[in-house]
Design a protein around this motif. Structure first.
Motif, PDB file in Angstrom:
ATOM      1  N   ARG A 826      27.330  23.566  47.634  1.00 25.90           N
ATOM      2  CA  ARG A 826      28.462  23.059  48.436  1.00 25.90           C
ATOM      3  C   ARG A 826      29.130  23.909  49.262  1.00 25.90           C
ATOM      4  O   ARG A 826      29.448  24.865  48.839  1.00 25.90           O
ATOM      5  N   THR A 827      29.405  24.275  50.799  1.00 26.69           N
ATOM      6  CA  THR A 827      30.448  24.984  51.213  1.00 26.69           C
ATOM      7  C   THR A 827      30.703  24.329  52.044  1.00 26.69           C
ATOM      8  O   THR A 827      31.483  23.055  52.433  1.00 26.69           O
ATOM      9  N   LEU A 828      31.893  24.821  52.087  1.00 21.87           N
ATOM     10  CA  LEU A 828      32.983  24.173  52.844  1.00 21.87           C
ATOM     11  C   LEU A 828      33.882  25.624  53.533  1.00 21.87           C
ATOM     12  O   LEU A 828      33.630  26.922  53.430  1.00 21.87           O
ATOM     13  N   PHE A 829      34.273  25.258  54.780  1.00 20.99           N
ATOM     14  CA  PHE A 829      35.028  25.615  56.051  1.00 20.99           C
ATOM     15  C   PHE A 829      36.343  25.284  56.021  1.00 20.99           C
ATOM     16  O   PHE A 829      35.954  24.011  56.960  1.00 20.99           O
ATOM     17  N   GLY A 830      37.095  25.749  57.139  1.00 20.53           N
ATOM     18  CA  GLY A 830      38.361  25.600  57.352  1.00 20.53           C
ATOM     19  C   GLY A 830      39.098  26.432  58.079  1.00 20.53           C
ATOM     20  O   GLY A 830      39.501  27.063  58.254  1.00 20.53           O
ATOM     21  N   ARG A 831      40.226  25.658  58.186  1.00 22.71           N
ATOM     22  CA  ARG A 831      41.256  26.617  59.188  1.00 22.71           C
ATOM     23  C   ARG A 831      42.407  25.735  59.084  1.00 22.71           C
ATOM     24  O   ARG A 831      42.697  24.370  58.952  1.00 22.71           O
ATOM     25  N   GLY A 832      43.503  26.280  59.163  1.00 23.69           N
ATOM     26  CA  GLY A 832      44.828  25.937  59.461  1.00 23.69           C
ATOM     27  C   GLY A 832      46.124  26.961  59.856  1.00 23.69           C
ATOM     28  O   GLY A 832      45.426  27.854  60.045  1.00 23.69           O
ATOM     29  N   ARG A 833      47.442  26.364  60.255  1.00 24.50           N
ATOM     30  CA  ARG A 833      48.564  27.048  59.928  1.00 24.50           C
ATOM     31  C   ARG A 833      49.599  26.212  59.762  1.00 24.50           C
ATOM     32  O   ARG A 833      49.624  25.381  59.234  1.00 24.50           O
ATOM     33  N   ALA A 834      50.779  27.180  59.563  1.00 25.31           N
ATOM     34  CA  ALA A 834      52.156  26.791  58.931  1.00 25.31           C
ATOM     35  C   ALA A 834      52.822  27.763  59.294  1.00 25.31           C
ATOM     36  O   ALA A 834      52.528  28.930  59.551  1.00 25.31           O
ATOM     37  N   SER A 835      54.176  27.361  59.176  1.00 22.88           N
ATOM     38  CA  SER A 835      55.269  27.882  59.797  1.00 22.88           C
ATOM     39  C   SER A 835      56.567  28.128  58.652  1.00 22.88           C
ATOM     40  O   SER A 835      56.721  27.334  57.892  1.00 22.88           O
ATOM     41  N   VAL A 836      56.716  29.254  58.544  1.00 23.92           N
ATOM     42  CA  VAL A 836      57.918  29.927  56.753  1.00 23.92           C
ATOM     43  C   VAL A 836      58.822  30.350  57.649  1.00 23.92           C
ATOM     44  O   VAL A 836      58.938  31.573  58.293  1.00 23.92           O
ATOM     45  N   THR A 933      48.438  31.606  60.287  1.00 27.20           N
ATOM     46  CA  THR A 933      47.072  31.485  60.718  1.00 27.20           C
ATOM     47  C   THR A 933      45.549  31.889  59.300  1.00 27.20           C
ATOM     48  O   THR A 933      46.246  32.711  58.775  1.00 27.20           O
ATOM     49  N   TYR A 934      45.191  30.729  59.573  1.00 25.28           N
ATOM     50  CA  TYR A 934      44.455  31.117  58.470  1.00 25.28           C
ATOM     51  C   TYR A 934      42.890  30.923  58.462  1.00 25.28           C
ATOM     52  O   TYR A 934      42.917  29.665  59.040  1.00 25.28           O
ATOM     53  N   ASP A 935      41.649  31.016  58.186  1.00 23.27           N
ATOM     54  CA  ASP A 935      40.512  30.533  58.358  1.00 23.27           C
ATOM     55  C   ASP A 935      39.782  30.758  56.617  1.00 23.27           C
ATOM     56  O   ASP A 935      39.979  32.137  56.208  1.00 23.27           O
ATOM     57  N   TYR A 936      39.327  29.715  55.850  1.00 24.19           N
ATOM     58  CA  TYR A 936      38.377  30.508  55.171  1.00 24.19           C
ATOM     59  C   TYR A 936      36.534  29.568  54.965  1.00 24.19           C
ATOM     60  O   TYR A 936      36.886  28.733  56.199  1.00 24.19           O
ATOM     61  N   GLU A 937      36.336  30.453  54.201  1.00 20.75           N
ATOM     62  CA  GLU A 937      34.780  29.499  53.837  1.00 20.75           C
ATOM     63  C   GLU A 937      34.500  30.102  52.523  1.00 20.75           C
ATOM     64  O   GLU A 937      34.662  30.770  52.086  1.00 20.75           O
ATOM     65  N   ALA A 938      34.192  28.774  51.810  1.00 21.61           N
ATOM     66  CA  ALA A 938      33.940  28.743  50.621  1.00 21.61           C
ATOM     67  C   ALA A 938      32.577  28.440  50.154  1.00 21.61           C
ATOM     68  O   ALA A 938      31.887  27.304  50.646  1.00 21.61           O
ATOM     69  N   ALA A 939      31.866  28.784  48.757  1.00 18.53           N
ATOM     70  CA  ALA A 939      30.254  27.911  48.410  1.00 18.53           C
ATOM     71  C   ALA A 939      30.980  27.514  46.766  1.00 18.53           C
ATOM     72  O   ALA A 939      31.632  28.502  46.248  1.00 18.53           O
TER      73      ALA A 939
END
Lengths: 990, 173
Positions: A826-836, A933-939
């Protein structure tokens, strides 16, 4: 017709044939069922949980259990080492040097294969212990598709099955070569029939106890038979049969064949009980069931026919490749041979060639499943009829009619040896077309097509076998091997009728019902024999092998209840009645053979006023045995063993009467396919059954509507789906789709009765037929609607999309890199952002601090720093129903302090494995804020891959969101807002 | 609902759980992670509620919490503290007298193995109370939250329609 059971007025024909309310229902409706998990357990009973393989194929390098053994409440951990010391391999149904263990020994061969059993004081603690068992695997290449298993260089599952072939037999009947040589047409189909399973709503359950003083096992399990498996279990446990007491609970929550597959778990839990020194209980959960219970076989078939101009089939050539999964478990390869006698279906075809190969693959082992072998042969056979009609420009009905076994030929011996007991197939077909209003369906199709809609009509004619010959499976052996092994044949049914000291009647049968209402039907059958009311008869159907009459054919399979078991009960009751009549004759001064048993009395028809109450007569054997006529030895109890003489062992020509009864089904249906969505709407479904004499119309209807729903699932939705690497993709009921009330319409049910001459009551089996006829009938209709020659089940809209819309174009170029997953993960990927609320420098320092990471990584503890950029941790994560503990390794790379970093990592645990990488960027906003900001991919693979993408993607978002939320809290030193806390509270409550 | 806001519960400890079960007071102790169906079945001995999937799909474990159908497998026992719980054991009018819905299931062969039946009864009981005039489409919609492998649903739909009719015209029940 429905009657009030308490009114108990009977028609002229007796109780049989009337839909009386079921005796089973009152308790079940009030929550007073007695299913295995409802029953009280011996004091001190422990609970088992099973650790299963996340890999389709791997060598087990080590299993470390010391941490698990030290956990609170844990009594024992069972691994392959202990299993091998205490048991013998399960027998394998073909002659080959192959072992078949109920749990992996040194090597796992499918996702879900048991690897260890934890036994603890409650189930929660047993499952906790699984998380502490450390298994080290060395993955091996897996093979999933049966044709791939046959290729040169394919990964080998068992040394004893060279080329992954467990069996390869060829058969010839008549003169197929001559027929093919001279026939004007050769028409064929290639079929890849998918895997599915009937998934009863109650899962497996076992409670086992071991008595070391007697070296004896006592097992309660919702096993369904056949009890030939009792011999398999006893042999595996290294005890004689009389040291294995196997009992079944009074109620069982459905089986459809599937609960035959519990037997390896009976061995496993029995050994766990021996090891723990206490009774052990195991209730399978649903995810275990979908990954590790049992499946029907998938099969690749090439079927060719030699055909005359008029559509007559002169010969068939079958080439079947049966996929039994990772192990050949008893009674496999029975799925392939159950239909051997009726490989010509409802047709009179005298020339056949058959090649049967059995292969093993890295999938769940197969076993009994409703329809058992029928769906796999009728799909090619009835697709072939449809293709013959299309190729020769004939009406499909004309091709069916041309080939049906004629009415004057019964009992009809097929080319492969079955004796079709009774029927008038053409008459049944004509009645079906008339009463099912076939004409109107043709008109609806014509009208729809004028409007440009996609409407098709499908047909299927099948012979439904019932009451299996226990010898049919030996057709897999050569005649010489069979001679050495000794003959196997028959279908022993048993029934016991008991009269007690107050003259009331009890019936016991070894039929192990799974919801079919056996107790009700038996009360009708026996009430008719004794002239009583059904409510006067008490029926017991649970089985105790230590006390009850049983044999290897006992159990609930092969639709044997109505034709065989009910008949045996009638014979037993009739024998007792004959003895009672002799006792009564002496008292009434009448001839025994003229006495009437009616309305609870026994009397001579010439003098009905002088009657003996049945109960008094029935009690005589207890109270006054000395008064019995000399020829009546006793009148207390009668046990009948009945086996039909027609069920011979296979002969030297490999002809076998594989089943006693052969019902006939003719189905037709109209479907409409939505041109845009590919959704299939069943417009009308007509199913005609000749199941011999009908004993209880309501239950027969229930068997048909139930079988129809299973078949509809197989046609439209269900497939046990594996990725090319062997990962199971349908591990939850959100992924393995079962039809609901929204998808299952009401079929039109018709009957044409030709009683079987071979069964005591004239009944035949009826429970499996639609699983054989319906999938191909619907497929034929969809093929007709879309003009398709090749069609594969299940008929998912995505599968029809190419026929509707042409080949799918490549997706537009996506910015994200394609995930680096091997096929099937199964593969997943996504991106997002957050403020700290912190500076990039503050955040950077936090990311390198193990103590802080432990606080912000959701579920993490024991974070250890291996170097400046490498960390190890243990993480507990729950995704949907899969909650588990994982060992995580995290590495930081491409460091650009304090602006960007790449995090890559892998996790590995009992429930699966995964790896991924993500790039995190930190951008200062003003004085004391950072935008991340981040982006990721995973299996991911293993059990977590078997839950659907929807859940995984959602879970990934939640986990990442929690990470940044915690990071923000830690960085700012603030608690989350009240609103956030309330929201979390709400989530927990929802 | 007049339940107090839940306190922070210690994962390793058992906590008292008290609620009304079919009109009677019931209670015991549960760890926070214990599911409601395990509490009902194995702590209280109310085994009428069955477990089919433990992930909210099959509907076999459906009970009524404060009158609304809910999956006992997606509910923690501690969440039910203070609630009114109704299960299949509470449907019959008396030990020997089934409700109109139960009777309809019996008359129309709306069950075979009976394992999924308790959950279906609890959903339909709520539906027929909330929507006494419901028709086949609504009944099928409600039933689509339940999996039954024996009946093919047709007899269940007939039973539900018959029960709705009987409840609308009680003297004909």
């Amino acid at each position: 017709m429905t009657l009030d059971v308490h009114a108990q007025t009977v028609g002229e024909g007796g109780w049989v044939g009337i839909s009386i309310p079921r005796v089973e229902d009152a308790a079940l409706l009030a929550g007073r069922g007695r299913f295995i998990d409802d029953l009280g357990m011996p004091p001190g009973t422990l609970h088992a949980a099973i650790l299963r393989s996340p890999h389709a194929h791997a060598t087990i390098e080590s299993i470390r259990t010391d941490a698990a053994r030290a956990m609170p409440g844990v009594a024992a951990i069972l691994t392959g080492t202990e299993l091998r010391a205490l048991t013998t391999s399960l027998v394998v149904g073909v002659k080959a040097p192959v072992e078949c263990w109920p749990m992996a020994i040194d090597r796992v061969r499918y996702v879900g294969e048991p690897v260890a059993v934890a036994v603890a004081t409650d189930r929660y603690l047993a499952e906790d212990a699984l998380g502490a068992i450390e298994v080290s695997y060395a993955p091996l290449p897996a093979v999933v598709a049966p044709l791939d298993a046959l290729r040169d260089g394919a990964p080998l599952l068992h040394e004893g099955f060279p080329g992954n072939i467990a069996s390869d037999r060829s058969f010839s009947y008549g003169d197929p070569d001559g027929a093919f040589a001279s026939a004007p047409h050769r028409i064929g189909v290639d079929v890849d029939y998918p895997r599915n399973a009937c998934t009863p709503i109650e899962t497996y359950g076992v409670v086992a106890e071991y008595d070391p003083a007697l070296d004896a096992y006592d097992v309660l399990a919702n096993f369904q038979g056949p009890f030939s498996i009792h011999a398999v279990i006893a042999r595996a446990l290294r005890v004689p049969g009389n040291r294995l007491r196997l009992r079944t609970p009074p109620d069982s929550g459905g089986s459809f064949g599937v609960k035959q597959g519990i037997f390896p778990y009976i061995v496993l839990i029995a050994v766990a009980a021996r090891l723990a020194g206490r009774p052990v209980k195991w209730i399978e959960d649903r995810m275990e069931h979908l990954a590790g219970a049992v499946s029907a076989t998938n099969r690749v078939t090439r079927l060719q026919a030699a055909v005359a101009e008029d559509g007559r089939i002169l010969a068939l050539d079958w080439d079947q490749i049966e996929d039994c999964g990772a192990h050949l478990r008893a009674p496999e390869p029975a799925t392939l041979y159950r239909m051997h006698g009726n490989m010509t279906g409802a047709y009179a075809i005298r020339n056949l060639h058959i090649r049967n190969r059995v292969v093993v693959t890295n999938k769940l082992p197969t076993g009994l499943n409703r329809g058992f072998g029928g769906p796999q042969i009728y799909f090619p056979l009835e697709r072939l009829i449809s293709r013959i009609a299309a190729t020769l420009g004939l009406d499909p009905l004309a091709v069916v009619r041309r080939n049906l076994v004629p009415a004057d030929a019964f009992p009809y011996r097929t080319a492969t040896g079955a004796l079709l007991d009774s029927g008038d197939y053409r008459a049944a077909l004509d009645v079906a077309l008339r009463d099912g209003d076939h004409e109107s369906l043709l008109a609806r199709r014509a009208a729809a097509r004028v409007e440009g809609r996609l409407y098709g009509i499908g047909y299927a004619a099948v012979v439904e076998p019932s009451v299996s010959n226990m010898g049919y499976i030996t057709t897999v052996l050569t005649a010489a091997e069979r001679r050495r092994a000794g003959p196997k044949n028959g279908a022993q049914a048993t029934a016991t009728i008991t009269l007690d000291p107050v003259g009331s009647v009890s019936v016991h049968v070894a039929s192990v019902p799974q919801g079919q209402g056996h107790r009700t039907v038996l009360s009708q059958v026996v009430a008719d024999v004794f002239g009583l009311r059904p409510s006067d008869i008490r029926v017991v159907t649970e089985l105790d092998t230590a006390k009850d009459a049983w044999s290897i054919a006992s159990g609930n399979y092969a639709s044997r209840f109505a034709p065989a078991v009910a008949g045996a009960a009638q014979i037993a009751a009739t024998r007792l009645r004959e003895r009672l009549a002799r006792i009564a004759a002496a008292q009434l001064n009448a001839r025994a053979d003229e006495l009437v048993f009616s309305a609870g009395k026994v009397f001579s028809p010439g003098n009905p006023g002088n009657a003996i109450p049945f109960t008094r007569l029935a009690a005589t054997g207890h109270w006054a045995p000395a008064t019995l006529p000399e020829e009546v030895e006793q009148s207390l109890r009668e046990t009948v063993f009945w086996t039909p003489p027609q069920l011979d062992a296979p002969n030297d020509a490999d002809e076998v009467n594989s089943s006693l009864c052969h019902g006939f089904i003719f189905d037709f249906c109209g479907v409409e396919v939505d041109r845009d969505t590919g959704e299939i709407r069943l417009d009308r479904y007509v199913t005609m059954h000749d199941c011999g004499r009908i004993l209880h119309p309501g239950m027969v209807a229930g068997q048909i509507t139930g079988g129809f729903a299973h078949a509809l699932g197989a046609a439209l939705l269900e497939e046990q789906s594996y990725a090319p690497d062997g990962s199971l993709l349908t591990g939850t009921l959100a992924d393995y789709l079962i039809p609901t009330a929204r998808e299952v319409p009401e079929p039109v049910i018709l009957h044409y009765e030709t009683p079987s001459p071979f069964t005591p009551l004239g009944a035949k089996g009826v429970g499996e037929g639609n699983t054989m006829s319906t999938p191909v009938c619907i497929a034929n209709a969809v093929a007709d609607a879309l003009g398709l020659a090749d069609i594969r089940l299940p008929l998912l809209p995505s599968r029809l999309s190419e026929a509707l819309h042409g080949a799918e174009p490549q997706p537009p170029h996506h910015e994200a890199r394609p995930p680096q997953a091997t096929q099937g993960e199964r593969t997943l990927f996504g991106r997002g952002r957050a403020s700290v609320d912190a500076t990039p420098e503050q955040l950077w320092a936090m990311l390198l601090d193990p103590a802080l990471l432990a606080r912000v990584v959701p579920g993490a503890d024991n974070v250890r720093r291996e170097s400046d950029t490498r960390f190890r941790a243990e993480v507990t994560l729950g995704i949907g129903p899969v909650r588990g503990r994982y060992r995580a390794e995290i590495a930081l790379s491409d460091l650009d302090p304090p602006r960007a970093v790449t995090l890559s990592g892998s996790v590995d645990g009992a429930l699966g494995f995964g790896r991924g990488r993500g790039r995190l960027r930190l951008v200062p906003v003003g004085q004391a804020r950072t935008e991340l900001t981040y982006d990721y991919e995973a299996a991911v693979g293993g059990k977590i891959a078997s839950i659907g993408g929807r859940l995984l993607d959602g879970a990934a978002r939640v986990v990442i969101g929690q990470f940044f939320e915690s990071l923000a809290v830690q960085a700012s030193g603030r608690r989350p807002s009240l609103w956030r806390r309330l929201l979390r509270l709400f989530r927990r409550r929802a | 609902m007049s339940r107090q806001a839940p306190a922070v519960l210690d994962a390793g400890q058992r906590h008292p759980v008290r609620f009304t079960l079919n009109g009677r007071k019931a209670g015991g102790e549960a760890e926070p992670r214990m599911l409601l169906h395990d509490f009902l079945r194995h702590v209280l001995g109310a085994t009428g509620t069955h477990v089919g999937c433990e992930h909210g799909i099959c509907g076999a474990c459906t009970v009524q919490i404060d009158g609304a159908p809910a999956r006992a497998c997606l509910t923690l026992a501690v969440q039910a503290d203070g609630a009114e719980i109704r299960t299949v054991e509470g449907l019959a009018l008396a030990p020997d007298r089934l409700s109109a819905l139960q009777e309809a299931f019996r008359a129309h062969h709306g069950l075979q193995c009976g394992f999924c039946t308790p959950g279906i009864l609890m959903s339909l009981d709520a539906l027929l109370r909330e929507r006494p005039d419901c028709g086949e489409a609504e009944i099928r919609e409600t039933l689509s939250g339940h999996l039954c492998r024996c009946t093919g649903y047709t007899p269940i739909v007939k039973a539900a329609l018959a029960a709705a009719e009987a409840l609308r015209v009680p003297h004909h029940a």
